[in-house]
Design a protein around this motif. Structure first.
Motif, mmCIF file in Angstrom:
data_model
loop_
_atom_site.group_PDB
_atom_site.id
_atom_site.type_symbol
_atom_site.label_atom_id
_atom_site.label_comp_id
_atom_site.label_asym_id
_atom_site.label_seq_id
_atom_site.Cartn_x
_atom_site.Cartn_y
_atom_site.Cartn_z
ATOM 1 N N PRO A 272 0.837 -1.202 0.000
ATOM 2 C CA PRO A 272 0.000 0.000 0.000
ATOM 3 C C PRO A 272 0.873 1.254 0.000
ATOM 4 O O PRO A 272 1.899 1.256 0.679
ATOM 5 C CB PRO A 272 -0.784 -0.098 1.313
ATOM 6 C CG PRO A 272 -0.656 -1.526 1.743
ATOM 7 C CD PRO A 272 0.598 -2.050 1.155
ATOM 8 N N HIS A 273 0.478 2.289 -0.687
ATOM 9 C CA HIS A 273 -0.641 2.500 -1.578
ATOM 10 C C HIS A 273 -0.122 2.884 -2.955
ATOM 11 O O HIS A 273 -0.668 3.767 -3.611
ATOM 12 C CB HIS A 273 -1.534 3.635 -1.064
ATOM 13 C CG HIS A 273 -2.186 3.383 0.252
ATOM 14 N ND1 HIS A 273 -3.236 2.473 0.402
ATOM 15 C CD2 HIS A 273 -1.959 3.879 1.476
ATOM 16 C CE1 HIS A 273 -3.625 2.467 1.667
ATOM 17 N NE2 HIS A 273 -2.867 3.305 2.356
ATOM 18 N N GLU A 382 -4.749 4.437 -2.793
ATOM 19 C CA GLU A 382 -5.584 4.531 -1.585
ATOM 20 C C GLU A 382 -7.043 4.765 -1.984
ATOM 21 O O GLU A 382 -7.348 5.662 -2.768
ATOM 22 C CB GLU A 382 -5.085 5.701 -0.739
ATOM 23 C CG GLU A 382 -5.694 5.741 0.626
ATOM 24 C CD GLU A 382 -5.037 6.810 1.490
ATOM 25 O OE1 GLU A 382 -4.227 7.599 0.963
ATOM 26 O OE2 GLU A 382 -5.348 6.838 2.683
ATOM 27 N N ARG A 388 -11.514 3.260 2.088
ATOM 28 C CA ARG A 388 -10.375 4.162 2.330
ATOM 29 C C ARG A 388 -9.299 3.528 3.204
ATOM 30 O O ARG A 388 -8.109 3.731 3.009
ATOM 31 C CB ARG A 388 -10.853 5.448 3.045
ATOM 32 C CG ARG A 388 -11.576 6.449 2.193
ATOM 33 C CD ARG A 388 -10.724 7.074 1.117
ATOM 34 N NE ARG A 388 -9.701 8.013 1.578
ATOM 35 C CZ ARG A 388 -9.902 9.236 2.018
ATOM 36 N NH1 ARG A 388 -11.133 9.701 2.102
ATOM 37 N NH2 ARG A 388 -8.909 10.016 2.361
ATOM 38 N N GLN A 391 -5.886 -1.978 3.054
ATOM 39 C CA GLN A 391 -4.475 -2.091 2.676
ATOM 40 C C GLN A 391 -4.398 -3.084 1.517
ATOM 41 O O GLN A 391 -4.597 -4.281 1.725
ATOM 42 C CB GLN A 391 -3.651 -2.650 3.846
ATOM 43 C CG GLN A 391 -3.821 -1.892 5.147
ATOM 44 C CD GLN A 391 -3.114 -0.548 5.088
ATOM 45 O OE1 GLN A 391 -1.967 -0.461 4.698
ATOM 46 N NE2 GLN A 391 -3.834 0.506 5.453
#
Ligand code: MIC
Ligand code: SF4
Length: 649
Positions: A272-273, A382, A388, A391
């Protein structure tokens, strides 16, 4: 003179300009593709050009993104696209047929040809030896009408593959390795050309996984040679006649070389991200996983999903992991079904998802709060998954299955019973019945009524560039702002054909007041200016990320650097792309500062240099824009459509 593959294809398609890196070059486009989410605008723009039919050798309209059909909007878009295809001579791929890039590779891609697609992963076609480039919808509309595509002549990097992949390591790990070397920015104007003795051991679908995710590097495209493996793939698709050999001449020159020893590679993940945030799977081993999703245009071929099915055969997915598989095409589903492999997936506890983009674009299958989701797709920005706090890690199908079985990130080489590399079949199941209008392709059926539901809007008209911008820094953002940040997809995707509605969500998750502020400035006669850091506009080709800001009165962007497709889209929609001469000046601008750019129109027409007067801070700083004569004309007219309407280009 010895030529590399890229030079060969560009030279054979050159319309004007020259092949010197950095110069503007216009090339003939043989084939175009659109998908539904970018396609409606592309065809509205095509319609507004007043042509009676498409002029490219082949134009295909795929429906693969918006297939969820909650509400009437998606279905209305499909009906519009179908009627336009019939009218103008476009082949229409019905929903249910599969993902555009997988289908194009299977059924239409040709070595040595050029393909322009209104989707950033169009370079998937490089796996079969075509020069396949992603662009905004309006550029594709022009190419459908027989117009050339303008690009900056690229520098060519040779990626030399040696050795052979070991069991448990696959094509995704190769491109993740390239991403580890080059990152997601700083690669504008490059093309990657793969070569070396390691190429022979990679099947066409594996090559396509690699060229597909070249999009995440920000390169113009990536291409493999066309060799005996390519020929065998085309033969198995019943299209051997489309094969030509295409290899670099001995002694061909390259700007740079990257060596990758396939035998030394290990399973990798993009953390991520960002797709450029690379680690080895071994270093992440043991991390708890909640969701595993396998599919997308990167990893949904017969090779990939057969591998997945064989790894899951006779086993059950871990009780804490939700597992979904979305095949790339109907051909893939049919073959899995015929060989009993679908049964292996279902009995392992996999949820079989529609053969479409689906989860990849955040349309559905959003993970839970803070969940770890392993995906074989290409982007982990993201919020793109719809959650939101999720991951998202990008991995190979083999690594995805290892986690599906164990419930934690696991190096697949430590899971017992890895299957042999799946051989490409001698013959694929070919059934083109979900491709419509092939018999009238290129001619169309004049008089076909175009179906326009209430969600099908109009392309907003552009206004000429004013002499001076009397502006406001309507938003200030940081580095690596993606087009997903600018113009969210997921549950907003259904408004792609309706600019006034879609514009309400510009920067929705970055600054929820953006729409209100930008509209208020515009209505007060002020010009909105976006201020950004490095690598603005990464990711998708969606021209809405320029079109909707233009609709809200954005006239300029001042950034440290801008990515290729988005830069072209900004120009096409009359937004002046300005670069800070001194990157440190970025720090001296605050959101809502009043910015006046005296004489911007004259600067665009001339040397591209202007001063930004920050009235709020009492400072000023220099900015520049590097434009070709054609780009200047487009900007002065207020965008490409306006320039075409004024007879200026
Ligand atoms: C994506 O993967 O982001 C998309 C959705 O395919 C986009 C196109 C779009 O926004 O419609 C892309 O990659 O260009
Ligand atoms: Fe579809 Fe995802 Fe591929 Fe974009 S990246 S074309 S959304 S599968």
């Amino acid at each position: 003179m010895a030529q590399n593959i890229v030079e060969k294809i560009l030279a054979a398609h050159r319309v004007s300009g020259d092949l010197t890196p950095g110069q503007e070059l216009a090339i003939r486009i043989d084939q175009t593709l659109t998908q539904d989410a970018t396609g409606t605008m592309a065809y509205l723009q095509f319609e507004s050009m007043g042509l009676d039919r498409v002029k490219a050798d082949l134009a295909v309209s795929y429906v693969d993104h918006n297939t969820i059909q909650v509400g009437f909007e998606n279905a209305d878009d499909h009906a519009y696209l179908k009627s336009v295809a019939q009218r103008y001579g476009v082949v229409f791929s019905r929903p249910g047929n599969g993902i555009c890039h997988q289908l194009h590779l299977e059924r239409f891609g040709k070595p040595g040809a050029t393909l322009l697609g209104s989707d950033s992963h169009t370079p998937t076609g490089g796996g079969i030896g075509m020069l396949a480039i992603g662009a905004g919808g309006i550029d594709v509309a022009v190419a459908m009408g027989g117009g050339p595509f303008y690009l900056t002549s690229p520098t060519v990097v040779r990626v030399c593959l040696t050795g052979a992949l070991k069991p448990g390591v696959s094509a995704k790990d190769v491109i993740l390795k390239v991403l580890a070397a080059y990152g997601t920015h700083g690669n504008v104007g490059r093309v990657l050309e793969y070569g070396g003795p390691g190429v022979a051991g990679l099947g066409v679908p594996s090559r396509a996984t690699i060229t597909n995710m070249g999009a995440e590097l920000g390169v113009t495209t990536s291409v493999f040679p066309s060799d005996a493996t390519t020929r065998a793939f085309l033969k198995a698709q019943g299209r051997e006649r489309d094969w030509v050999e295409l290899v670099a001449d001995a002694g061909a020159a390259y700007d740079q070389t990257l060596e990758i020893d396939l035998s030394a590679l290990e399973p990798m993940a993009a953390c991520p991200h960002s797709p450029g945030n690379i680690a080895t799977v071994a270093s992440l081993a043991g991390k708890k996983v909640n969701q595993v999703l396998i599919g997308s245009c990167t990893n949904s071929s017969y090779r990939d999903l057969k591998t997945v099915a064989l790894m899951l055969r006779g086993r059950k997915v871990h009780p804490d992991v939700e597992v979904g598989v979305a095949p790339g095409s109907r051909q893939v589903v049919e073959m899995l079904a015929r060989e009993g492999l679908l049964t292996d997936l279902v009995s392992a506890g996999v949820r079989i998802l529609e053969n479409a983009c689906g989860f990849c674009i955040g349309n559905h299958m959003s993970p839970g709060t803070d969940a770890v989701s392993l995906r074989t797709s290409n982007r982990n920005f993201e919020g793109r998954s719809g959650t939101r706090t999720a991951q998202v890690y990008l991995v190979s199908p083999e690594t995805a299955v290892a986690a599906a079985l164990t419930g934690v990130l696991t190096d697949p080489r430590t899971v017992a019973a890895l299957p042999q590399e799946v051989a490409e079949p001698a013959a694929f199941d070919v059934d083109d019945s979900l491709f419509l209008f092939r018999e009238t392709a290129g001619r169309g059926v004049p008089g076909t009524a175009i179906v326009r539901g209430p969600n099908i809007g109009e392309v907003p008209p552009g206004q000429p560039l004013p002499a001076t911008l009397n502006g406001v820094a309507v938003i200030k953002v940081g580095d690596k702002i993606t087009t997903d940040h600018i113009m969210p997809a997921g549950n907003r995707l259904k408004y792609r054909s309706n600019v006034p509605q879609y514009a309400k969500y510009v920067f929705e998750h970055v600054d929820s007041a953006f729409y209100a502020n930008a509209s208020a400035n515009r209505d007060a006669g002020l010009h909105n200016i976006i201020v950004a850091g490095e690598s603005y506009g990464q990711g998708s080709s969606r021209e809405h990320a320029a079109m909707c800001p233009m609709y809200l009165g954005v006239r300029a962007l001042v950034a440290k650097s801008i990515e290729r497709i988005h830069l072209a889209n900004l120009i096409n929609f009359g937004i002046v792309p300005l670069i800070f001469d001194n990157p440190a000046d970025y720090d001296a601008v605050a959101q809502a500062d009043k910015l006046v750019i005296e004489g911007l129109r004259a600067a665009v027409a001339g040397d591209g240099k202007a001063m930004v007067n920050n009235v709020t801070q009492g400072t000023s700083f220099p900015v520049s824009t590097t434009l070709s004569p054609r780009q200047r004309t487009i900007l002065l007219n207020g965008g490409l459509l306006a320039a075409v309407a004024n007879g200026a280009v």
